[in-house]
Design an enzyme around this catalytic site. Sequence first.
Site, PDB file in Angstrom:
ATOM      1  N   LYS A 219       0.836  -1.211   0.000  1.00 41.77           N
ATOM      2  CA  LYS A 219       0.000   0.000   0.000  1.00 41.77           C
ATOM      3  C   LYS A 219       0.867   1.255   0.000  1.00 41.77           C
ATOM      4  O   LYS A 219       0.644   2.187  -0.773  1.00 41.77           O
ATOM      5  CB  LYS A 219      -0.921   0.021   1.237  1.00 41.77           C
ATOM      6  N   THR A 220       1.842   1.263   0.885  1.00 44.87           N
ATOM      7  CA  THR A 220       2.702   2.439   0.966  1.00 44.87           C
ATOM      8  C   THR A 220       3.491   2.584  -0.339  1.00 44.87           C
ATOM      9  O   THR A 220       3.697   3.689  -0.838  1.00 44.87           O
ATOM     10  CB  THR A 220       3.647   2.325   2.189  1.00 44.87           C
TER      11      THR A 220
ATOM     12  N   GLU B  47      -2.148   4.945   5.792  1.00 50.75           N
ATOM     13  CA  GLU B  47      -2.693   4.486   7.083  1.00 50.75           C
ATOM     14  C   GLU B  47      -4.038   5.156   7.383  1.00 50.75           C
ATOM     15  O   GLU B  47      -4.273   5.643   8.487  1.00 50.75           O
ATOM     16  CB  GLU B  47      -1.706   4.798   8.230  1.00 50.75           C
TER      17      GLU B  47
ATOM     18  N   GLN C  67      -5.652  -3.254  10.609  1.00 54.22           N
ATOM     19  CA  GLN C  67      -4.544  -2.643  11.346  1.00 54.22           C
ATOM     20  C   GLN C  67      -4.960  -1.357  12.054  1.00 54.22           C
ATOM     21  O   GLN C  67      -4.119  -0.521  12.368  1.00 54.22           O
ATOM     22  CB  GLN C  67      -3.378  -2.344  10.398  1.00 54.22           C
TER      23      GLN C  67
ATOM     24  N   ARG D  46       5.048  -7.286  10.936  1.00 51.32           N
ATOM     25  CA  ARG D  46       6.267  -6.486  10.711  1.00 51.32           C
ATOM     26  C   ARG D  46       7.417  -7.387  10.275  1.00 51.32           C
ATOM     27  O   ARG D  46       8.436  -6.909   9.791  1.00 51.32           O
ATOM     28  CB  ARG D  46       6.705  -5.746  12.003  1.00 51.32           C
TER      29      ARG D  46
HETATM   30  N1  LIG Z   1       5.557  -5.317  -6.446  1.00 53.91           N
HETATM   31  C1  LIG Z   1       6.492  -5.446  -5.524  1.00 53.91           C
HETATM   32  N2  LIG Z   1       7.665  -6.034  -5.822  1.00 53.91           N
HETATM   33  C2  LIG Z   1       8.632  -6.188  -4.880  1.00 53.91           C
HETATM   34  N3  LIG Z   1       8.527  -5.762  -3.633  1.00 53.91           N
HETATM   35  C3  LIG Z   1       7.390  -5.154  -3.271  1.00 53.91           C
HETATM   36  C4  LIG Z   1       6.321  -4.971  -4.178  1.00 53.91           C
HETATM   37  N4  LIG Z   1       5.328  -4.337  -3.531  1.00 53.91           N
HETATM   38  C5  LIG Z   1       5.752  -4.138  -2.267  1.00 53.91           C
HETATM   39  N5  LIG Z   1       6.992  -4.616  -2.099  1.00 53.91           N
HETATM   40  C6  LIG Z   1       7.792  -4.603  -0.848  1.00 53.91           C
HETATM   41  O1  LIG Z   1       7.034  -5.239   0.171  1.00 53.91           O
HETATM   42  C7  LIG Z   1       7.200  -4.608   1.416  1.00 53.91           C
HETATM   43  C8  LIG Z   1       5.868  -4.151   1.948  1.00 53.91           C
HETATM   44  O2  LIG Z   1       5.383  -3.067   1.193  1.00 53.91           O
HETATM   45  P1  LIG Z   1       4.656  -1.838   1.859  1.00 53.91           P
HETATM   46  O3  LIG Z   1       5.402  -1.391   3.054  1.00 53.91           O
HETATM   47  O4  LIG Z   1       4.353  -0.857   0.813  1.00 53.91           O
HETATM   48  O5  LIG Z   1       3.321  -2.581   2.334  1.00 53.91           O
HETATM   49  P2  LIG Z   1       2.099  -1.975   3.117  1.00 53.91           P
HETATM   50  O6  LIG Z   1       0.890  -2.574   2.537  1.00 53.91           O
HETATM   51  O7  LIG Z   1       2.189  -0.508   3.166  1.00 53.91           O
HETATM   52  O8  LIG Z   1       2.357  -2.612   4.557  1.00 53.91           O
HETATM   53  P3  LIG Z   1       1.736  -2.138   5.960  1.00 53.91           P
HETATM   54  O9  LIG Z   1       0.310  -2.598   5.935  1.00 53.91           O
HETATM   55  O10 LIG Z   1       2.530  -2.879   6.959  1.00 53.91           O
HETATM   56  O11 LIG Z   1       1.868  -0.660   6.031  1.00 53.91           O
HETATM   57  C9  LIG Z   1       8.160  -3.467   1.174  1.00 53.91           C
HETATM   58  O12 LIG Z   1       9.451  -3.894   1.476  1.00 53.91           O
HETATM   59  C10 LIG Z   1       8.011  -3.198  -0.312  1.00 53.91           C
HETATM   60  O13 LIG Z   1       9.153  -2.607  -0.847  1.00 53.91           O
HETATM   61 MG   LIG Z   2       2.326   0.834   4.790  1.00 50.60          MG
END
Ligand SMILES: Nc1ncnc2c1ncn2[C@@H]1O[C@H](COP(=O)(O)OP(=O)(O)OP(=O)(O)O)[C@@H](O)[C@H]1O
Ligand SMILES: [Mg+2]
Length: 764
Positions: free
Chosen positions: A33-34, A226, A256, A613
Amino acid sequence: MEKYLEELNESQRKAVVYLDGPALVIAGAGSGKTRVLTYKIAWLLKQGFAPHRILALTFTNKAAREMKERIAGIVGEETARRLWMGTFHSIFSRILRREAERLGFTSNFTIYDATDSKNLIKSIIKEMQLDDKVYRPGMIQSRISNAKNALITYKAYEQNKQLIEDDLRNKIPLVRDIYARYQNRCLQAGAMDFDDLLLQTNLLFRDHPDVLEKYRDYFQYVLVDEYQDTNFAQHLIVKRLCEGRGNLCVVGDDAQSIYSFRGANIDNILQFKQLYPGCQIFKLERNYRSTQNIVNAANSLIRKNTAQIPKQVYSEKEEGSKLQVLSSYSDYEEAYAVAARVQEMRRQMPYADMAVLYRTNAQSRILEEAMRKRNIPYRVYGGLSFYQRKEVKDVISYFRLVINPHDEEAFKRVINYPTRGIGDTTVSKLVSAATTYGVSLWAVLQSLSDYAVPVNAGTAKKLVAFRELIDSFRERNQELPADEIATAIVKESGIVALLAQDHSTEGIGKFENLQELLKGIAEFCQIRQEEGNTQVSLGDFLAEVSLLTDQDQEGDENTDKVTLMTVHAAKGLEFGAVFVVGLEEELFPSAMSKDNPRAIEEERRLFYVAITRAEHHCILSFARSRFKNGQTTMCIPSRFLRDIDMKYLETEDSYRRPETDSFVSERKTESRPAFTSPLQQAKMRETPSVGPRKLTRMTETRVSSAAEQDFSDFQVGMRVRHARFGEGVILSFDGDGNNRKALIEFDNSGQKQLFLKFARLEKM
Ligand SMILES: Nc1ncnc2c1ncn2[C@@H]1O[C@H](COP(=O)(O)OP(=O)(O)OP(=O)(O)O)[C@@H](O)[C@H]1O
Ligand SMILES: [Mg+2]
């Protein structure tokens, strides 16, 4: 296709390039997402959006920094720097400074931190001659804060039947008066507290449509990370800026949502669709962060919650090791067991890739102790931050007063620091005059006679000298850059001389902190200058520093250290190995939530955040006894451990899933209690940094607790020593066998009842 778009999967890419209306990305942890938000900003820039017209809101300053760095990597630093990116508080304080006059403030308003607010509430309670056991300052502070986050001003509070009735029932009918006084005092002091930053922004937008229109036009696109943790005030700001337009993308995960105690409302995400008609919802299902075992374990846990948007989350990474469950006999042993594992893990990854997460800040102390004993470098987030330390805050208070002399809390902190013979009585007189005339303390100081302050000539002279000192700083502050005026302030106020003469270890530490602060200001000036600012003022520095929160501690981020932090602070972050400690009933889930199903669900989400995490290893730990509220208490393993599907867990022999929540019945089912695996114990013996005494003790406990123990050689009247409470006398006994407890009168810690099995008493 742009190269950076190739670093996204199909669903992520769709969310990134979608610009035809409001977008909601709702997806589980680690699904990117981030990353979607980050790349979407890059995409917007490539589409020709001007960087300074993109607004991106994050939950912590740290998250904003990381995102900015990533974007800089794609579009270049120069462009990334111009984005409006930061926390709600930092972004809207910037806007408030620009528009302050509209609200009766000046642009150099002070931001009161939680301590300042509490001190002000304390003074008001005192001035109103209320009993602070009934009107507890902390409680009043949170009532006011909740009201503000629900956008209830003090005037609205007085009209709010429900709140007034609540207060009457709780026998605190005067909260509304405290709130009113508090607000007026903030206004007189030219100060806003953290909640005001959101409340005042809303008032600004509500009461000044032209201002709202200006910012609605200005921001061409708004992004929020978030989103599940936004409160009503934040949600409304976003709504005001974006309603009726399609220029919004928010991302979040209802699983979350962990800030309802601060007024965060999960409904903001659930009702997004109704609020923004035509909104497009994007779901991401692949978790890129964690191994299959971790993702599956987290899924099995969160499924136990009833109120949840069903989501698929899977991982294509390796299966990975199972989540390990560590059980220890006491919180001490838990800390040592964790430290031992950390050291073991160091063979696979640097310390910086490991985190130990706990439910409450209070748990950090013994973990720190265990880390120190093993020489493991660590960093604690969220303790007393650098800027909250007394000596630092005193200096900052001078700065605040120079920028905004009406700042009441800063004024009170420094008027007699370093001591200049202005006592509490004099200060009370000033406060009383200020309250009577409804002006600031500084205004009173300008004209003691006009406000009829009853002080003698000697005191008046000292007061005038203080005023002249501050005035001289204020004058020079017009000309000088931040670092130069800061140096002049610490020297001429007498602080340097005062700290320099204290040669105690503590005094030296304080002096070093002062130097650290000055160094920090010089660096701040340098960075800002490199960014193209000609002169960096003390006000610029303060504006930045007053927005730092517990979760933003900076420092030696590049060195190899284990991170210790609360689960709350770990939101959005990731680590190679994660230890979640203190998984016990009444701790995690917290005691406060135990009879409330909604609260239990929130605690479960918090645990979900903790587990997710982890990238490769996740270790879950609990202790069977813990030192809490002045005594050792028995603990029951957390129900959350049972929520995780057994097939993803690796438990030690000693940990059998309890059939009931009773410690006693669980104990009966134990076959071979051990707090560490034999392998681990062997490893610990190899490690020289653990003192031999400690090791023997731990081993002893293990062996001796296998069977019913005999404590008959302890007698009433015997003098004993306890590791934490020191020496004392046994007064009486209660219970038998392993449940035998002794009541002990400690010389310095009062009476305690302790289980002999855990107390490890030494006979004197
Ligand atoms: N398409 C992708 N290819 C490779 N790595 C990815 C890809 N998408 C996300 N990632 C990696 O996966 C990890 C999680 O991504 P991210 O932090 O954006 O998730 P999130 O959904 O925001 O998580 P959270 O819910 O914990 O905030 C990061 O290390 C990110 O760089
Ligand atoms: Mg995130």
